[in-house]
Design an enzyme around this catalytic site. Structure first.
Site, mmCIF file in Angstrom:
data_model
loop_
_atom_site.group_PDB
_atom_site.id
_atom_site.type_symbol
_atom_site.label_atom_id
_atom_site.label_comp_id
_atom_site.label_asym_id
_atom_site.label_seq_id
_atom_site.Cartn_x
_atom_site.Cartn_y
_atom_site.Cartn_z
ATOM 1 N N GLU A 1 2.675 -8.140 -1.371
ATOM 2 C CA GLU A 1 1.900 -9.191 -0.648
ATOM 3 C C GLU A 1 1.459 -10.210 -1.714
ATOM 4 O O GLU A 1 1.341 -11.249 -0.702
ATOM 5 C CB GLU A 1 0.565 -8.186 -1.969
ATOM 6 C CG GLU A 1 0.201 -6.938 -1.241
ATOM 7 C CD GLU A 1 0.605 -5.653 -2.045
ATOM 8 O OE1 GLU A 1 1.544 -6.175 -2.464
ATOM 9 O OE2 GLU A 1 0.639 -4.515 -2.305
ATOM 10 N N GLY B 1 0.908 -0.990 -0.026
ATOM 11 C CA GLY B 1 0.286 -0.331 0.177
ATOM 12 C C GLY B 1 0.729 1.427 -0.329
ATOM 13 O O GLY B 1 0.718 2.281 -0.060
ATOM 14 N N GLU C 1 1.510 1.928 -3.518
ATOM 15 C CA GLU C 1 0.141 2.372 -3.842
ATOM 16 C C GLU C 1 0.194 3.588 -3.662
ATOM 17 O O GLU C 1 -0.884 5.133 -4.355
ATOM 18 C CB GLU C 1 -0.891 1.597 -3.566
ATOM 19 C CG GLU C 1 -0.630 -0.361 -4.235
ATOM 20 C CD GLU C 1 -1.489 -1.129 -3.436
ATOM 21 O OE1 GLU C 1 -1.597 -1.385 -2.509
ATOM 22 O OE2 GLU C 1 -2.538 -1.743 -4.099
HETATM 23 N N1 CAA Z 1 1.702 -3.364 8.668
HETATM 24 C C1 CAA Z 1 1.994 -3.470 10.331
HETATM 25 N N2 CAA Z 1 3.015 -3.460 10.868
HETATM 26 C C2 CAA Z 1 4.281 -3.193 10.756
HETATM 27 C C3 CAA Z 1 4.014 -3.506 8.542
HETATM 28 C C4 CAA Z 1 2.597 -3.687 8.466
HETATM 29 N N3 CAA Z 1 2.440 -3.317 7.337
HETATM 30 N N4 CAA Z 1 5.072 -2.931 8.692
HETATM 31 C C5 CAA Z 1 5.910 -2.904 9.531
HETATM 32 N N5 CAA Z 1 5.279 -2.812 10.948
HETATM 33 C C6 CAA Z 1 5.639 -2.951 11.863
HETATM 34 C C7 CAA Z 1 6.271 -4.469 12.778
HETATM 35 O O1 CAA Z 1 5.257 -5.109 12.658
HETATM 36 C C8 CAA Z 1 7.152 -3.319 14.071
HETATM 37 O O2 CAA Z 1 6.527 -3.855 14.270
HETATM 38 P P1 CAA Z 1 6.953 -4.275 16.165
HETATM 39 O O3 CAA Z 1 8.024 -3.577 16.549
HETATM 40 O O4 CAA Z 1 5.497 -4.140 17.254
HETATM 41 O O5 CAA Z 1 7.258 -5.769 16.022
HETATM 42 C C9 CAA Z 1 7.733 -2.556 13.152
HETATM 43 O O6 CAA Z 1 6.528 -2.119 12.125
HETATM 44 C C10 CAA Z 1 9.017 -2.557 13.060
HETATM 45 O O7 CAA Z 1 9.162 -3.472 11.766
HETATM 46 P P2 CAA Z 1 10.428 -3.886 11.179
HETATM 47 O O8 CAA Z 1 11.005 -4.234 12.197
HETATM 48 O O9 CAA Z 1 10.220 -5.445 10.430
HETATM 49 O O10 CAA Z 1 11.294 -3.222 10.768
HETATM 50 P P3 CAA Z 1 12.238 -3.111 9.564
HETATM 51 O O11 CAA Z 1 12.715 -1.150 9.398
HETATM 52 O O12 CAA Z 1 13.538 -3.509 9.991
HETATM 53 O O13 CAA Z 1 11.866 -3.279 7.976
HETATM 54 C C11 CAA Z 1 10.238 -3.225 6.366
HETATM 55 C C12 CAA Z 1 10.900 -1.903 7.622
HETATM 56 C C13 CAA Z 1 10.645 -3.541 5.172
HETATM 57 C C14 CAA Z 1 9.366 -2.173 6.011
HETATM 58 C C15 CAA Z 1 9.631 -3.999 6.854
HETATM 59 O O14 CAA Z 1 8.625 -3.518 8.042
HETATM 60 C C16 CAA Z 1 8.335 -4.665 5.519
HETATM 61 O O15 CAA Z 1 8.918 -5.997 5.317
HETATM 62 N N6 CAA Z 1 6.915 -4.586 6.282
HETATM 63 C C17 CAA Z 1 5.847 -5.228 5.930
HETATM 64 C C18 CAA Z 1 5.551 -4.735 4.430
HETATM 65 C C19 CAA Z 1 5.132 -5.756 3.596
HETATM 66 O O16 CAA Z 1 4.471 -6.784 3.324
HETATM 67 N N7 CAA Z 1 3.770 -5.136 2.813
HETATM 68 C C20 CAA Z 1 2.918 -4.760 2.496
HETATM 69 C C21 CAA Z 1 1.695 -4.704 3.433
HETATM 70 S S1 CAA Z 1 -0.405 -5.702 2.780
HETATM 71 C C22 CAA Z 1 -0.867 -4.373 1.395
HETATM 72 O O17 CAA Z 1 -0.761 -3.210 0.963
HETATM 73 C C23 CAA Z 1 -2.223 -4.832 0.531
HETATM 74 C C24 CAA Z 1 -2.220 -3.350 -0.049
HETATM 75 O O18 CAA Z 1 -2.359 -3.715 -1.443
HETATM 76 C C25 CAA Z 1 -3.645 -2.538 0.531
#
Ligand code: CAA
Length: 260
Positions: free
Chosen positions: A134, A111, A114
């Site tokens: 995703e 997102g 996006e």
């Molecule tokens: N949702 C909720 N919480 C999230 C999050 C997300 N998308 N991304 C990160 N966080 C939270 C983690 O859970 C963590 O929380 P806690 O401290 O409570 O454990 C905190 O943020 C820190 O996260 P990281 O330790 O992973 O941080 P980082 O700096 O090492 O990495 C990152 C950053 C590369 C962005 C990594 O967090 C990541 O890969 N996040 C998920 C990315 C992802 O898969 N996005 C797709 C979501 S689905 C979507 O977006 C659908 C759509 O089309 C609308």
């Protein structure tokens, strides 16, 4: 602007430009529905504020936005997703009629990517990473990622990003047309603000029409798009700003636009 927000920071407008910062650093700016709602509400207020001509949206130094909030998403079953307010909120963001520039440093994922694509122009720091991961979660992009990506970067790269979940860096994103300019991360916001200030000084009715007509190209065939363009061009010929712009050129003076 009197409304206060929790998940976004509104910086005082300068030279007709509003800077909006996503403000959930502890969750890497994951997009909860309340954050998106605040963003849509803020943009709608700006849309009717004549003192603001353009908006820059930005995130953090290392993460622009990590996508949909997965903790929130985990609680939704199929009916929950079916009834989710988010698609309507995304539409409100997309319908913002003034120029929206995304200043992206670090990760713009799911997102987050996006959201950047909802902007009209993306300025990226050379540390930016764009991706639609995703697929790694057993889902697909749900906020326009498949449709906007393929229209922006073409089939092959869009397929690669969505099917593999791999990221691309800022320079590849620029070469593919996703990003307009790449800069050093320390300059990303500054460059986006400068561009926004330039745009904010242009005649606002023409700017709005230009954005509207350009976006129509995503949705129409060439002939319909050309007709839409001509209609907007014709409408602008009835504005005071158009007369002012042409007269100022002929009289060798600076134009003074009033949005009329
Ligand atoms: N949702 C909720 N919480 C999230 C999050 C997300 N998308 N991304 C990160 N966080 C939270 C983690 O859970 C963590 O929380 P806690 O401290 O409570 O454990 C905190 O943020 C820190 O996260 P990281 O330790 O992973 O941080 P980082 O700096 O090492 O990495 C990152 C950053 C590369 C962005 C990594 O967090 C990541 O890969 N996040 C998920 C990315 C992802 O898969 N996005 C797709 C979501 S689905 C979507 O977006 C659908 C759509 O089309 C609308």
């Amino acid at each position: 602007m009197t409304q206060s927000y929790t998940h976004i920071l509104m910086e005082a407008p300068v030279d007709g430009v509003q800077l909006i910062r996503l403000n959930r650093p502890q969750a890497r700016n994951a997009l909860t529905s309340s954050l998106l709602l605040e963003l849509a509400t803020a943009l709608e207020a700006i849309a009717v504020d004549d003192s603001i001509g353009a908006v820059v949206i930005t995130g953090g130094d290392k993460v622009f936005a990590a996508g949909a909030d997965l903790k929130e998403m985990a609680d939704l079953d199929m009916v929950g997703v079916l009834n989710d307010a988010r698609p309507a909120i995304w539409r409100r963001i997309y319908q913002f009629p003034k120029p929206l520039i995304a200043a992206v440093n670090g990760f713009a994922l799911g997102g987050g990517c996006e959201l950047a694509m909802h902007a009209d122009i993306i300025i990226a720091g050379d540390n930016a990473q764009f991706g639609q991961p995703e697929i790694n979660l057993g889902i697909i992009p749900g906020a326009g990622g498949t449709q906007r990506l393929i229209r922006t970067v073409g089939k092959s790269l869009a397929m690669k990003l969505v099917l593999s979940g791999e990221f691309i860096g800022a320079e590849e994103a620029r070469q593919s047309g996703l990003v307009a300019e790449v800069t050093i991360p320390e300059m990303t916001i500054e460059r986006a603000l400068k561009l926004a200030k330039t745009i904010a000084k242009k005649p606002p009715l023409a700017v709005k029409q230009a954005k509207d007509v350009l976006l129509k190209a995503f949705e129409t065939d060439l002939d319909a798009g050309l007709q839409y363009e001509r209609k907007a061009f014709t409408v602008l010929s009835g504005t005071e700003d158009r007369n002012e712009g042409i007269n100022a050129f002929l009289e060798k003076r600076k134009p003074h636009y009033r949005g009329r």
